[in-house]
Write an enzyme that holds these catalytic residues in place. Structure first.
Site, mmCIF file in Angstrom:
data_model
loop_
_atom_site.group_PDB
_atom_site.id
_atom_site.type_symbol
_atom_site.label_atom_id
_atom_site.label_comp_id
_atom_site.label_asym_id
_atom_site.label_seq_id
_atom_site.Cartn_x
_atom_site.Cartn_y
_atom_site.Cartn_z
ATOM 1 N N ASP A 141 0.876 -1.176 0.000
ATOM 2 C CA ASP A 141 0.000 0.000 0.000
ATOM 3 C C ASP A 141 0.909 1.221 0.000
ATOM 4 O OD1 ASP A 141 -1.847 1.994 0.338
ATOM 5 O OD2 ASP A 141 -3.025 0.905 1.845
ATOM 6 N N GLU A 182 -0.201 4.226 -1.022
ATOM 7 C CA GLU A 182 -1.240 5.270 -0.983
ATOM 8 C C GLU A 182 -1.735 5.653 -2.381
ATOM 9 O OE1 GLU A 182 -3.907 6.140 0.160
ATOM 10 O OE2 GLU A 182 -3.225 7.030 2.024
ATOM 11 N N ASN A 183 -3.028 5.639 -2.422
ATOM 12 C CA ASN A 183 -3.737 5.750 -3.690
ATOM 13 C C ASN A 183 -3.372 4.584 -4.590
ATOM 14 O OD1 ASN A 183 -5.183 8.018 -3.015
ATOM 15 N ND2 ASN A 183 -3.610 9.419 -3.775
ATOM 16 N N GLY A 208 -4.253 4.115 5.311
ATOM 17 C CA GLY A 208 -3.694 5.353 5.834
ATOM 18 C C GLY A 208 -4.728 6.385 6.230
ATOM 19 N N ASP A 209 -5.882 6.359 5.544
ATOM 20 C CA ASP A 209 -6.966 7.296 5.871
ATOM 21 C C ASP A 209 -7.982 6.660 6.817
ATOM 22 O OD1 ASP A 209 -8.156 5.464 4.249
ATOM 23 O OD2 ASP A 209 -9.092 6.929 2.900
#
Ligand SMILES: *[C@@H]1O[C@H](CO)[C@@H](O)[C@H](O)[C@H]1NC(C)=O
Length: 334
Positions: free
Chosen positions: A218, A220-221, A294-295
Protein backbone atom coordinates in the site's frame (compact mmCIF):
# COMPACT_ATOMS: atom_id res chain seq x y z
CA UNK A 1 32.62 -33.75 10.75
CA UNK A 2 34.00 -30.25 10.89
CA UNK A 3 31.28 -28.97 8.53
CA UNK A 4 28.48 -30.57 10.55
CA UNK A 5 29.89 -29.01 13.74
CA UNK A 6 29.95 -25.65 11.96
CA UNK A 7 26.40 -26.18 10.70
CA UNK A 8 25.24 -26.97 14.24
CA UNK A 9 26.94 -23.85 15.52
CA UNK A 10 25.25 -21.75 12.85
CA UNK A 11 21.85 -23.28 13.57
CA UNK A 12 22.26 -22.54 17.29
CA UNK A 13 23.12 -18.92 16.48
CA UNK A 14 20.02 -18.59 14.31
CA UNK A 15 17.77 -20.07 16.96
CA UNK A 16 19.02 -17.82 19.75
CA UNK A 17 19.04 -14.60 17.69
CA UNK A 18 15.59 -13.01 17.40
CA UNK A 19 14.37 -11.27 14.23
CA UNK A 20 15.55 -7.87 15.47
CA UNK A 21 18.98 -9.21 16.48
CA UNK A 22 19.31 -10.50 12.92
CA UNK A 23 18.24 -7.17 11.36
CA UNK A 24 20.71 -5.36 13.65
CA UNK A 25 23.57 -7.61 12.57
CA UNK A 26 22.63 -6.80 8.96
CA UNK A 27 22.99 -3.08 9.77
CA UNK A 28 19.24 -2.48 9.27
CA UNK A 29 18.01 -2.36 12.87
CA UNK A 30 14.37 -2.61 13.90
CA UNK A 31 12.84 0.79 14.67
CA UNK A 32 9.51 -0.78 15.63
CA UNK A 33 8.81 -4.38 16.68
CA UNK A 34 5.31 -5.63 17.46
CA UNK A 35 4.11 -9.06 18.48
CA UNK A 36 1.52 -10.54 20.81
CA UNK A 37 3.01 -14.01 20.37
CA UNK A 38 6.72 -13.69 21.26
CA UNK A 39 9.70 -11.49 21.97
CA UNK A 40 11.50 -10.37 18.80
CA UNK A 41 14.89 -9.77 20.50
CA UNK A 42 16.70 -12.63 22.25
CA UNK A 43 17.13 -10.53 25.42
CA UNK A 44 13.71 -8.82 25.49
CA UNK A 45 11.95 -9.08 28.84
CA UNK A 46 9.56 -6.11 28.61
CA UNK A 47 5.84 -6.20 27.95
CA UNK A 48 4.52 -7.56 24.65
CA UNK A 49 0.95 -6.29 24.88
CA UNK A 50 -1.73 -5.03 27.23
CA UNK A 51 -5.17 -6.57 27.64
CA UNK A 52 -8.25 -4.81 28.96
CA UNK A 53 -11.13 -6.57 30.71
CA UNK A 54 -14.67 -5.58 29.70
CA UNK A 55 -16.05 -6.48 33.16
CA UNK A 56 -14.23 -3.69 35.02
CA UNK A 57 -12.06 -1.98 32.34
CA UNK A 58 -8.87 -2.81 34.21
CA UNK A 59 -5.74 -3.70 32.26
CA UNK A 60 -2.72 -5.91 32.65
CA UNK A 61 0.49 -6.30 30.67
CA UNK A 62 1.53 -9.60 29.13
CA UNK A 63 5.26 -10.26 28.83
CA UNK A 64 7.32 -13.15 27.57
CA UNK A 65 7.66 -16.23 29.80
CA UNK A 66 11.44 -15.68 29.74
CA UNK A 67 13.93 -13.37 28.03
CA UNK A 68 13.31 -13.63 24.30
CA UNK A 69 10.53 -16.15 24.86
CA UNK A 70 6.92 -16.64 23.87
CA UNK A 71 4.01 -14.69 25.37
CA UNK A 72 2.84 -15.62 28.85
CA UNK A 73 -0.68 -16.50 27.74
CA UNK A 74 -1.48 -18.11 31.12
CA UNK A 75 -1.44 -14.63 32.71
CA UNK A 76 -3.95 -13.44 30.11
CA UNK A 77 -6.13 -16.52 30.62
CA UNK A 78 -6.40 -16.02 34.37
CA UNK A 79 -6.86 -12.22 34.14
CA UNK A 80 -9.60 -12.64 31.50
CA UNK A 81 -11.31 -15.62 33.15
CA UNK A 82 -15.10 -15.16 32.98
CA UNK A 83 -15.08 -11.91 30.96
CA UNK A 84 -14.22 -10.61 27.52
CA UNK A 85 -10.80 -9.09 27.02
CA UNK A 86 -9.43 -6.82 24.32
CA UNK A 87 -5.90 -6.03 23.15
CA UNK A 88 -5.50 -2.38 24.19
CA UNK A 89 -1.79 -1.82 23.49
CA UNK A 90 0.72 -3.69 21.32
CA UNK A 91 4.03 -2.55 22.78
CA UNK A 92 7.05 -1.66 20.67
CA UNK A 93 9.96 -3.88 21.64
CA UNK A 94 12.57 -1.73 19.83
CA UNK A 95 13.00 0.79 22.62
CA UNK A 96 11.62 3.63 20.48
CA UNK A 97 8.28 3.66 22.27
CA UNK A 98 6.36 3.07 19.04
CA UNK A 99 3.44 1.34 20.72
CA UNK A 100 0.26 0.67 18.75
CA UNK A 101 -3.02 1.71 20.32
CA UNK A 102 -6.66 2.10 19.21
CA UNK A 103 -6.64 3.95 15.88
CA UNK A 104 -8.36 7.35 15.93
CA UNK A 105 -10.99 8.44 13.43
CA UNK A 106 -9.64 9.35 10.01
CA UNK A 107 -10.63 10.62 6.61
CA UNK A 108 -12.55 7.45 5.89
CA UNK A 109 -15.61 6.90 8.06
CA UNK A 110 -15.70 3.12 8.21
CA UNK A 111 -18.29 0.47 9.01
CA UNK A 112 -20.01 0.95 12.33
CA UNK A 113 -17.63 3.63 13.47
CA UNK A 114 -17.85 7.36 13.71
CA UNK A 115 -14.70 7.71 15.67
CA UNK A 116 -11.95 5.46 16.93
CA UNK A 117 -11.61 1.92 15.59
CA UNK A 118 -12.46 -1.18 17.57
CA UNK A 119 -9.93 -3.12 19.62
CA UNK A 120 -9.26 -6.77 18.77
CA UNK A 121 -10.53 -9.57 21.00
CA UNK A 122 -7.64 -10.90 23.08
CA UNK A 123 -8.73 -14.48 22.36
CA UNK A 124 -9.78 -14.14 18.71
CA UNK A 125 -6.70 -15.68 17.16
CA UNK A 126 -5.24 -18.52 19.27
CA UNK A 127 -2.29 -20.35 17.72
CA UNK A 128 0.66 -22.35 18.98
CA UNK A 129 4.40 -21.68 18.98
CA UNK A 130 6.20 -25.01 19.20
CA UNK A 131 3.04 -26.41 20.79
CA UNK A 132 2.38 -23.66 23.37
CA UNK A 133 -0.76 -21.54 23.04
CA UNK A 134 -0.37 -17.83 22.33
CA UNK A 135 -2.75 -15.25 20.88
CA UNK A 136 -2.54 -13.23 17.67
CA UNK A 137 -4.40 -10.05 16.77
CA UNK A 138 -7.69 -10.78 14.99
CA UNK A 139 -8.67 -7.76 12.88
CA UNK A 140 -12.37 -7.83 12.04
CA UNK A 141 -13.76 -5.00 9.84
CA UNK A 142 -13.74 -1.82 11.93
CA UNK A 143 -10.69 -2.87 14.01
CA UNK A 144 -7.46 -0.88 13.81
CA UNK A 145 -4.29 0.21 15.64
CA UNK A 146 -2.06 3.19 14.99
CA UNK A 147 0.80 5.41 16.17
CA UNK A 148 0.87 8.88 14.59
CA UNK A 149 3.92 10.09 16.55
CA UNK A 150 6.38 7.30 15.86
CA UNK A 151 10.12 7.78 16.42
CA UNK A 152 12.84 6.50 14.10
CA UNK A 153 10.61 5.26 11.27
CA UNK A 154 11.43 6.22 7.67
CA UNK A 155 10.23 9.60 6.42
CA UNK A 156 10.52 11.16 2.97
CA UNK A 157 12.47 8.92 0.60
CA UNK A 158 14.45 7.18 3.38
CA UNK A 159 14.99 3.44 3.10
CA UNK A 160 13.13 0.93 5.24
CA UNK A 161 12.15 -2.71 5.42
CA UNK A 162 9.34 -4.58 7.13
CA UNK A 163 7.92 -8.04 7.59
CA UNK A 164 4.79 -9.45 9.15
CA UNK A 165 3.61 -12.97 9.93
CA UNK A 166 -0.08 -13.21 9.07
CA UNK A 167 -2.89 -15.76 8.76
CA UNK A 168 -2.92 -16.61 5.05
CA UNK A 169 -6.52 -17.81 5.27
CA UNK A 170 -8.16 -14.77 6.94
CA UNK A 171 -8.59 -11.91 4.48
CA UNK A 172 -11.16 -10.07 2.40
CA UNK A 173 -11.35 -7.77 -0.63
CA UNK A 174 -11.95 -4.53 1.26
CA UNK A 175 -9.47 -1.76 1.99
CA UNK A 176 -7.07 -2.31 3.68
CA UNK A 177 -5.49 -4.88 5.97
CA UNK A 178 -2.08 -3.18 6.27
CA UNK A 179 0.96 -3.11 8.54
CA UNK A 180 3.57 -0.42 8.06
CA UNK A 181 4.31 3.21 7.30
CA UNK A 182 1.42 5.68 6.85
CA UNK A 183 0.22 9.26 7.21
CA UNK A 184 0.48 11.04 10.54
CA UNK A 185 -2.84 12.87 9.86
CA UNK A 186 -5.15 9.83 9.49
CA UNK A 187 -6.08 11.21 6.07
CA UNK A 188 -5.07 10.42 2.50
CA UNK A 189 -2.37 12.95 1.67
CA UNK A 190 -1.58 11.47 -1.75
CA UNK A 191 0.58 9.09 -3.76
CA UNK A 192 3.79 7.93 -2.06
CA UNK A 193 2.77 8.97 1.45
CA UNK A 194 2.61 5.32 2.59
CA UNK A 195 4.73 2.19 2.40
CA UNK A 196 2.98 -0.72 4.09
CA UNK A 197 2.41 -4.44 3.73
CA UNK A 198 -1.08 -5.22 2.40
CA UNK A 199 -2.62 -8.71 2.52
CA UNK A 200 -5.93 -9.70 0.95
CA UNK A 201 -7.78 -10.04 -2.35
CA UNK A 202 -8.76 -6.44 -3.00
CA UNK A 203 -8.73 -5.94 -6.80
CA UNK A 204 -9.56 -2.24 -6.94
CA UNK A 205 -5.89 -1.40 -7.74
CA UNK A 206 -3.25 -4.10 -8.29
CA UNK A 207 -3.68 -7.86 -8.23
CA UNK A 208 -1.56 -10.93 -8.86
CA UNK A 209 -1.83 -14.44 -10.26
CA UNK A 210 -4.97 -16.44 -9.59
CA UNK A 211 -7.77 -15.39 -7.26
CA UNK A 212 -5.62 -14.15 -4.37
CA UNK A 213 -5.02 -13.37 -1.61
CA UNK A 214 -1.84 -11.49 -2.45
CA UNK A 215 0.93 -9.67 -0.63
CA UNK A 216 0.95 -6.17 -2.07
CA UNK A 217 2.35 -2.79 -1.05
CA UNK A 218 0.00 0.00 0.00
CA UNK A 219 1.86 3.06 -1.32
CA UNK A 220 -1.24 5.27 -0.98
CA UNK A 221 -3.74 5.75 -3.69
CA UNK A 222 -3.02 2.25 -4.73
CA UNK A 223 -2.15 -1.34 -3.78
CA UNK A 224 0.82 -2.43 -5.88
CA UNK A 225 1.71 -6.01 -6.87
CA UNK A 226 4.53 -4.78 -9.13
CA UNK A 227 5.70 -1.66 -10.83
CA UNK A 228 2.21 -0.56 -11.87
CA UNK A 229 -1.13 -0.84 -10.09
CA UNK A 230 -2.24 -3.54 -12.51
CA UNK A 231 -2.35 -7.32 -12.65
CA UNK A 232 1.21 -8.57 -12.15
CA UNK A 233 1.35 -12.33 -12.66
CA UNK A 234 4.63 -12.73 -10.75
CA UNK A 235 2.79 -11.95 -7.49
CA UNK A 236 1.33 -15.36 -6.56
CA UNK A 237 -1.83 -16.25 -4.67
CA UNK A 238 -0.93 -17.24 -1.12
CA UNK A 239 -2.10 -20.64 0.09
CA UNK A 240 -0.11 -21.03 3.34
CA UNK A 241 -1.91 -20.97 6.70
CA UNK A 242 0.94 -18.83 8.08
CA UNK A 243 2.55 -16.41 5.66
CA UNK A 244 5.65 -14.26 6.01
CA UNK A 245 5.09 -11.03 4.07
CA UNK A 246 7.96 -8.64 3.29
CA UNK A 247 7.95 -5.13 1.77
CA UNK A 248 11.01 -2.90 1.53
CA UNK A 249 11.80 0.35 -0.22
CA UNK A 250 14.63 2.77 -0.93
CA UNK A 251 15.07 5.56 -3.50
CA UNK A 252 13.50 4.34 -6.78
CA UNK A 253 13.68 0.71 -5.67
CA UNK A 254 11.26 -1.50 -3.77
CA UNK A 255 10.44 -5.18 -3.37
CA UNK A 256 7.74 -7.65 -2.38
CA UNK A 257 8.88 -10.95 -0.86
CA UNK A 258 7.01 -13.77 0.83
CA UNK A 259 6.81 -17.40 1.81
CA UNK A 260 5.27 -20.00 4.07
CA UNK A 261 6.15 -18.98 7.64
CA UNK A 262 6.43 -22.63 8.66
CA UNK A 263 8.50 -23.97 5.74
CA UNK A 264 12.27 -24.19 5.69
CA UNK A 265 13.87 -22.37 2.80
CA UNK A 266 14.39 -18.85 1.64
CA UNK A 267 11.67 -16.34 0.95
CA UNK A 268 10.76 -15.79 -2.69
CA UNK A 269 10.97 -12.42 -4.38
CA UNK A 270 7.67 -11.53 -6.09
CA UNK A 271 8.77 -8.08 -7.29
CA UNK A 272 11.99 -6.12 -7.10
CA UNK A 273 12.48 -3.03 -9.19
CA UNK A 274 11.67 0.58 -9.85
CA UNK A 275 9.03 2.70 -8.16
CA UNK A 276 5.70 3.19 -9.92
CA UNK A 277 5.38 6.32 -12.01
CA UNK A 278 4.62 9.22 -9.68
CA UNK A 279 6.17 7.48 -6.62
CA UNK A 280 9.79 8.61 -6.99
CA UNK A 281 10.76 10.14 -4.67
CA UNK A 282 8.53 8.80 -1.91
CA UNK A 283 7.04 11.15 0.68
CA UNK A 284 6.73 8.75 3.61
CA UNK A 285 5.35 10.24 6.82
CA UNK A 286 6.43 7.62 9.38
CA UNK A 287 3.23 6.85 11.28
CA UNK A 288 2.53 3.14 11.91
CA UNK A 289 -0.75 1.39 11.12
CA UNK A 290 -2.12 -2.11 11.70
CA UNK A 291 -5.33 -3.43 10.14
CA UNK A 292 -6.37 -0.24 8.34
CA UNK A 293 -5.45 2.03 5.44
CA UNK A 294 -3.69 5.35 5.83
CA UNK A 295 -6.97 7.30 5.87
CA UNK A 296 -8.39 4.80 8.40
CA UNK A 297 -10.23 2.78 5.73
CA UNK A 298 -11.25 -0.07 7.99
CA UNK A 299 -13.35 -2.48 5.97
CA UNK A 300 -10.71 -5.18 5.80
CA UNK A 301 -10.00 -8.22 7.94
CA UNK A 302 -6.90 -10.25 8.70
CA UNK A 303 -4.78 -11.69 11.49
CA UNK A 304 -1.41 -10.37 12.67
CA UNK A 305 1.05 -12.35 14.78
CA UNK A 306 4.31 -10.39 14.62
CA UNK A 307 6.01 -7.75 12.52
CA UNK A 308 8.76 -5.16 12.47
CA UNK A 309 9.86 -2.06 10.61
CA UNK A 310 13.55 -1.34 10.05
CA UNK A 311 15.84 1.56 9.31
CA UNK A 312 17.68 0.93 6.01
CA UNK A 313 16.96 -1.50 3.17
CA UNK A 314 17.53 -5.04 4.48
CA UNK A 315 19.42 -7.50 2.30
CA UNK A 316 17.63 -10.59 1.05
CA UNK A 317 20.12 -12.64 3.10
CA UNK A 318 19.14 -10.83 6.30
CA UNK A 319 15.45 -11.43 5.57
CA UNK A 320 16.13 -15.10 4.82
CA UNK A 321 17.79 -15.43 8.25
CA UNK A 322 14.74 -13.77 9.83
CA UNK A 323 12.55 -16.29 7.99
CA UNK A 324 14.64 -19.13 9.45
CA UNK A 325 14.00 -17.71 12.94
CA UNK A 326 10.25 -17.50 12.22
CA UNK A 327 10.23 -21.12 11.04
CA UNK A 328 12.11 -22.16 14.19
CA UNK A 329 9.47 -20.38 16.31
CA UNK A 330 7.09 -23.10 15.12
CA UNK A 331 3.75 -21.48 14.29
CA UNK A 332 0.93 -24.01 14.29
CA UNK A 333 -2.70 -24.66 15.13
CA UNK A 334 -3.80 -26.95 17.90
C1 LIG B 1 -12.18 -12.46 -2.35
O1 LIG B 1 -12.22 -13.78 -1.81
C2 LIG B 1 -13.50 -14.14 -1.31
C3 LIG B 1 -13.34 -15.51 -0.66
O2 LIG B 1 -12.82 -16.43 -1.59
C4 LIG B 1 -14.53 -14.12 -2.43
O3 LIG B 1 -15.80 -14.43 -1.92
C5 LIG B 1 -14.55 -12.73 -3.06
O4 LIG B 1 -15.43 -12.71 -4.17
C6 LIG B 1 -13.15 -12.33 -3.51
N1 LIG B 1 -13.16 -10.96 -3.99
C7 LIG B 1 -12.66 -10.61 -5.17
C8 LIG B 1 -12.72 -9.16 -5.48
O5 LIG B 1 -12.18 -11.41 -5.96
Amino acid sequence: MLSSVLALGLAATLVTAGPCDIYASGDTPCVAAHSTTRALYSDYTGSLYQVQRSSDSTTTDIGPVSAGGIADSATQDSFCDGTDCYISIIYDQSGNGNDLTQAPAGGFDGPGTNGADNLASATGAPVTLNGETVYGVLVTPGTGYRNDVATGTATGDAAEGMYAVLDGTNYNDQCCFDYGNAETSNTDTGSGHMEAIYFGNCTVWGSGAGDGPWIMADLENGLFSGESAANNADDPSITARFVTAVIKGEPNQWAIRGGDATADGALSTYYSGARPSGYNPMIKEGAIILGIGGDNSNGAQGTFYEGVMTSGYPSDETEDSVQADIVAAGYGTS
